[in-house]
Enzyme design. Structure first.
Site, PDB file in Angstrom:
ATOM      1  N   ASP A  57     -41.040  40.134 -31.597  1.00  0.00           N
ATOM      2  CA  ASP A  57     -41.417  40.467 -32.968  1.00  0.00           C
ATOM      3  C   ASP A  57     -40.449  39.794 -33.926  1.00  0.00           C
ATOM      4  OD1 ASP A  57     -39.122  42.082 -32.660  1.00  0.00           O
ATOM      5  OD2 ASP A  57     -40.314  43.850 -32.177  1.00  0.00           O
ATOM      6  N   SER A  58     -40.127  40.454 -35.043  1.00  0.00           N
ATOM      7  CA  SER A  58     -39.298  39.818 -36.070  1.00  0.00           C
ATOM      8  C   SER A  58     -37.910  39.445 -35.572  1.00  0.00           C
ATOM      9  CB  SER A  58     -39.184  40.740 -37.288  1.00  0.00           C
ATOM     10  OG  SER A  58     -38.663  42.012 -36.921  1.00  0.00           O
TER      11      SER A  58
END
Length: 377
Positions: A163-164
């Site tokens: 993810d981020s």
């Protein structure tokens, strides 16, 4: 008519000259063989006698890159991309940053007459915009085929899924509170821990990551409601269900770090799970199936399941459950790791490039201590 672009030239004009010019620039009309990194979609259109004509590479995933080798003093990059920021590296040196070039060609010249390597790296994250890179072009290849050079071929391949944190979201920011534009400008996937780790081992890499995305539940249960990682993972373009075509991608190492968004906020009564117990059960079931799918495609790969420290029990405990479920099948090529402590001084409390370097050092040490994972390559 040529279109100006915004870039920062990092070498003196005497060392390298950079120009923006029209797509019809004459002598640079022969495309180089390109090595691609990451999920891209090869574009084509009908050509003479109905044979397809190459029309560029479309991309959305972070960390995508393109490389080519050439001989001579110059090369041209052709863009059709108003959404992304890039690094341009020649012979291992960063020579410029290009911001949202649009439909533009960029020429680099005044190089030596010898052999060179050029690399174009996508820095930014674009979740809802598609860019196109038309390729690298060099002079005289049509007249002098002997000038052609084979594309780069590395034996090591490593993949990061996440993810981020894996994207490098806002990692170059000098402050934590960021506007959407500031997040975009300060996100540099190439300074994330994935590319840093891969470059240490001279490995090709893929960064298959998407900020806000989870395995079954995205951030706050609301963000990107039509997406989840198992759905997007096989795609070159997020809204195109066509599977990415990458027959030469056989990573020796696959690192998976996803789940922070699944458990980022309390489950609301109106959500499908109703409570965290049900969410965790769905997370473990879906994540386990995802790992099994990856294993079936990559029977020899070393798979690493990773979580940051001090995260929600659903995330860390759920990942432990996935690891135990996979080990129970007899899989001996999988490991479970906890990353070093991350700072929260990037955008919106995300890690900075210093933290990315710390995580990269962790993976570099891990892979150095486990050289067998490269399968002798």
């Amino acid at each position: 008519m040529w279109k100006a672009i915004t870039f920062a030239c990092l070498l003196s004009a005497s060392a390298t000259a950079v120009q923006a010019l029209s797509p019809a620039y004459g002598p640079y009309d022969e495309g180089l063989a390109v090595t691609t990194g990451g999920h891209v979609k090869v574009l084509s259109r009908p050509g003479p006698d109905h044979f397809p004509t190459f029309d560029g590479y479309a991309y959305q995933w972070p960390g995508v890159y393109f490389e080519a080798r050439f001989k001579g003093p110059g090369v041209v990059m052709k863009f059709d991309d108003s959404a992304n920021n890039f690094n341009v590296i020649v012979d291992g040196r960063l020579v410029m940053e290009i911001k949202k070039p649009g439909k533009t060609d960029v020429r680099i010249d005044q190089l030596s007459d010898g052999q060179h390597v050029i690399r174009l790296e996508k820095r930014s994250e674009t979740q809802y915009a598609t860019g196109i890179f038309k390729g690298f072009f060099a002079p005289n290849l049509y007249q002098y085929p002997s000038l052609r050079i084979e594309p780069l071929k590395r034996t090591r391949q490593i993949e990061f899924i996440g993810d981020s944190l894996t994207v490098g979201y806002g990692n170059t920011s000098a402050f934590s509170q960021c506007t959407p534009e500031q997040i975009f400008e300060t996100t540099d996937a190439q300074q994330g821990f994935g590319p840093l780790t891969a470059k240490h081992f001279d490995a090709d890499y893929q960064i298959n990551a998407f900020s806000g995305l989870g395995m079954v539940r995205n951030y706050d249960g609301r963000e990107h409601p039509k997406y989840h990682m198992p759905m997007l993972y096989d795609r070159a373009i997020f809204d195109d269900p066509t599977q990415v075509n990458q027959p030469d991608w056989h990573p020796q190492v696959i690192v998976i770090g996803i789940g922070g968004n699944d458990f980022s906020t309390p489950v609301r009564p109106d959500e499908p799970w109703g409570n965290e117990t049900n969410l965790r059960a769905d997370y473990v079931k879906t994540y386990t199936a995802f790992v099994k799918t990856i294993r079936a495609r990559n029977p020899e790969a070393w798979i690493i399941l990773a979580t940051p420290p001090d995260r929600q029990e659903g995330y860390t405990g759920g990942t432990d459950d996935v690891f135990a479920a996979i080990k129970a099948t007899g899989d001996t090529k999988i490991d479970r790791v906890t990353l070093p402590e991350l700072d929260k001084i990037g955008c919106n409390g995300h890690p900075s490039t210093r933290a990315d370097t710390r995580v990269a050092d962790f993976y570099i040490q891990y892979l150095t201590d486990h050289p067998q994972v490269w399968q002798g390559k």
